[in-house]
Design an enzyme around this catalytic site. Structure first.
Site, PDB file in Angstrom:
ATOM      1  N   ASP A 193     -10.570  -4.746   3.967  1.00  0.00           N
ATOM      2  CA  ASP A 193     -10.384  -3.428   4.563  1.00  0.00           C
ATOM      3  C   ASP A 193     -11.780  -2.829   4.763  1.00  0.00           C
ATOM      4  OD1 ASP A 193      -9.193  -0.919   5.260  1.00  0.00           O
ATOM      5  OD2 ASP A 193      -9.593  -0.237   3.212  1.00  0.00           O
ATOM      6  N   ASP A 195     -12.549   1.149   5.603  1.00  0.00           N
ATOM      7  CA  ASP A 195     -12.703   2.498   5.054  1.00  0.00           C
ATOM      8  C   ASP A 195     -12.464   2.509   3.544  1.00  0.00           C
ATOM      9  OD1 ASP A 195     -13.037   3.089   7.672  1.00  0.00           O
ATOM     10  OD2 ASP A 195     -11.404   4.533   7.833  1.00  0.00           O
TER      11      ASP A 195
END
Length: 407
Positions: A193, A195
Site C-alpha cells: 500500500d 498512503d
C-alpha cells in the site's frame, strides 16, 4: 569413445558408527578454530557436523567427528589445543549423526524494541506447547529493533502461526511464522500500500489542503480506513471536494510527500535480492507513479483523477482501486511474474488492504488499524518500513551489504 559411467552413490552413514562431539567455549580470538583443527588433523578423522557462533566476544564451537582408531590421541590433542587457546573443552563420545529433523519446519521471527526476556519466553513456551523443537536461533538485527529467528521443526505451521499471533497481541512483540526450507528461498512478489505505508501521508488530504477541505476529507479517510465506510463511496465523496483545483496542484503535492523511514532501504534490498516490488494504492496514479519510478518498483496500480481544461473535475476515471481491486492487482502481478500466491507478501495499514493481505502468502500489517492487526498474519508496530525485511529472514548485515553494493 564411450561416455564414462555415473559413479555410484556412497553408502548411507552407519547410524551406529562411533562419533565424538567436541564443544569449545571461551573468549573469541583469531586462530581458535585453526588451532583445534590443526591438532585434529595430526591424528585424522571425518567432520560430520560443524557450527560456530560468536556473541559479544564469546565463542562457542561445536564439532561432530568420526574419530577413527586413534580416538584417545585425538581427544588428548584437541583438549590441549583448546586449553592453550584459553577455551573450555568438553568431549562427549556417542554413536551416529544428528537425528533427522522432523517435518513441520517453520521460521519464527520475533522482533521488538527492546526484545525482552518475557517475549522470548512466551514464544518458546508456545513452540513447546505444540510439541515442536527449536533447532537453531540466530540474531537478524540489533538496530533499529532487535530481531531473532528461530528454526523450528515438528510444528503445525498454520496452527503455530495462529497461536503466536495471540502471543504477539498479548506481549507487544511482533512475531511472524513462515514455512522454512525451500519455501523461505527464491523469488517473491512484495506488494505495498502507499498512503501511511510507503509514505507517511494521505495524498488525498494533501490535495484537499489546497481546496480548503482537509479536515472534512481527513475525517472521512479515517472512518474508511477503520472499515466503517465503503471505500469506493468514500473516495468519490472525498474527490468531489477537489473539483476546480488546477492540475498544477499535483506537482506541489508530489514535492511534499514524505517517504516512510526505511522505504528506500526496503525497496533497494528487495530489488537486490531479485524480488519483484509493486505499489497498489487507493490514492492517485498522478502521485504514486512518479514515486514508483523514483524507487524503481516494477508495477503500480492506483486511481486516476479526471482532468478537464487543466482543472480537476472532482471525479476519478476507470474502475476504483478499492479493497477487492487491491487483491485483484496482487493476483494479476503474481501471474505476470509467474509466481504462486504462496510466494507473495502484502504490506498495508487500512481496512481496504485486508483482502490483499488475506490473499498473499504473508500479510503484514504495518502500524495498522486494530481491525487490520487482528486479521493479518503478522504486524510491524515500529515506524521503520525496512524492518519488514527481518520478517523475511534478511539480516541487518545483508541489508548493509546491499547498500554498500549500490554505493
Amino acid at each position: 569413445m564411450p561416455s564414462p559411467e555415473t559413479p555410484p552413490l556412497p553408502p548411507q552413514p552407519d547410524p551406529e558408527a562411533r562419533t565424538l562431539l567436541v564443544s569449545l567455549s571461551g573468549p573469541d580470538r583469531p586462530g581458535v578454530t585453526s588451532a583445534v583443527f590443526a591438532a585434529a588433523a595430526t591424528v585424522g578423522g571425518d567432520v560430520l557436523d560443524l557450527e560456530q557462533v560468536v556473541v559479544r566476544g564469546h565463542l562457542a564451537l561445536s564439532v561432530l567427528l568420526a574419530p577413527g582408531p586413534d580416538e584417545n590421541v585425538l581427544t588428548d590433542r584437541i583438549t590441549r589445543a583448546g586449553e592453550e587457546m584459553g577455551m573450555h573443552v568438553q568431549l562427549v563420545a556417542g554413536r551416529g549423526d544428528n537425528a533427522r529433523r522432523r517435518t513441520g519446519r517453520a521460521a519464527v521471527v520475533a522482533m521488538a524494541r527492546p526484545l525482552e526476556t518475557r517475549h522470548v519466553a512466551a514464544v518458546a513456551r508456545a513452540v513447546a506447547a505444540h510439541g515442536a523443537n527449536i533447532d537453531r536461533i540466530r540474531r537478524l538485527s540489533r538496530w533499529p529493533v532487535t530481531t531473532v529467528e528461530l528454526d523450528v521443526s515438528g510444528a503445525d505451521v498454520d496452527r503455530l502461526r495462529r497461536d503466536l499471533a495471540l502471543v504477539s497481541a498479548s506481549t507487544g512483540c511482533d512475531i511472524a511464522v513462515a514455512p522454512a526450507g525451500l519455501a523461505r528461498r527464491g523469488g517473491r512478489l512484495v506488494v505495498m500500500d502507499v498512503d501511511s505505508t510507503l509514505i507517511q501521508d494521505e495524498v488525498i488530504e494533501l490535495i484537499a489542503e489546497h481546496a480548503g477541505t482537509a479536515e472534512e476529507v481527513a475525517a472521512v479517510t479515517e472512518r474508511a480506513m477503520r472499515g466503517e465506510l465503503d471505500f469506493a463511496e468514500s473516495l468519490h465523496a472525498r474527490v468531489a471536494t477537489l473539483a476546480g483545483l488546477p492540475v498544477s496542484v499535483l506537482d506541489e503535492v508530489r514535492a511534499s510527500v514524505r517517504l516512510t523511514p526505511g522505504a528506500r532501504t526496503l525497496v533497494r534490498t528487495l530489488k537486490s535480492l531479485g524480488f519483484t516490488v509493486a505499489l497498489v494504492s487507493g490514492g492517485f496514479a498522478e502521485v504514486v507513479e512518479p514515486i514508483g519510478v523514483e524507487l524503481g518498483v516494477d508495477h503500480v496500480r492506483a486511481n486516476r483523477l479526471e482532468v478537464l481544461d487543466g482543472r480537476l473535475t472532482g471525479r476519478v476515471t476507470g474502475a476504483v482501486v478499492d479493497r477487492p481491486g487491491k487483491a485483484a492487482a496482487l493476483r494479476e502481478f503474481a501471474a505476470l511474474e509467474g509466481l504462486p500466491l504462496t510466494r507473495t507478501v502484502a504490506i498495508g495499514d487500512g481496512a481496504n488492504d485486508l483482502d490483499m493481505l488475506g490473499v498473499a502468502g504473508l500479510g503484514v500489517a504495518f502500524n495498522a488499524k486494530p481491525v487490520v492487526r487482528e486479521q493479518a498474519d503478522t504486524s510491524v508496530n515500529v515506524p521503520y518500513l525496512d524492518t519488514v525485511l527481518f520478517l523475511l529472514g534478511v539480516s541487518r548485515e545483508e541489508i548493509e551489504d546491499a547498500e554498500t553494493a549500490e554505493a
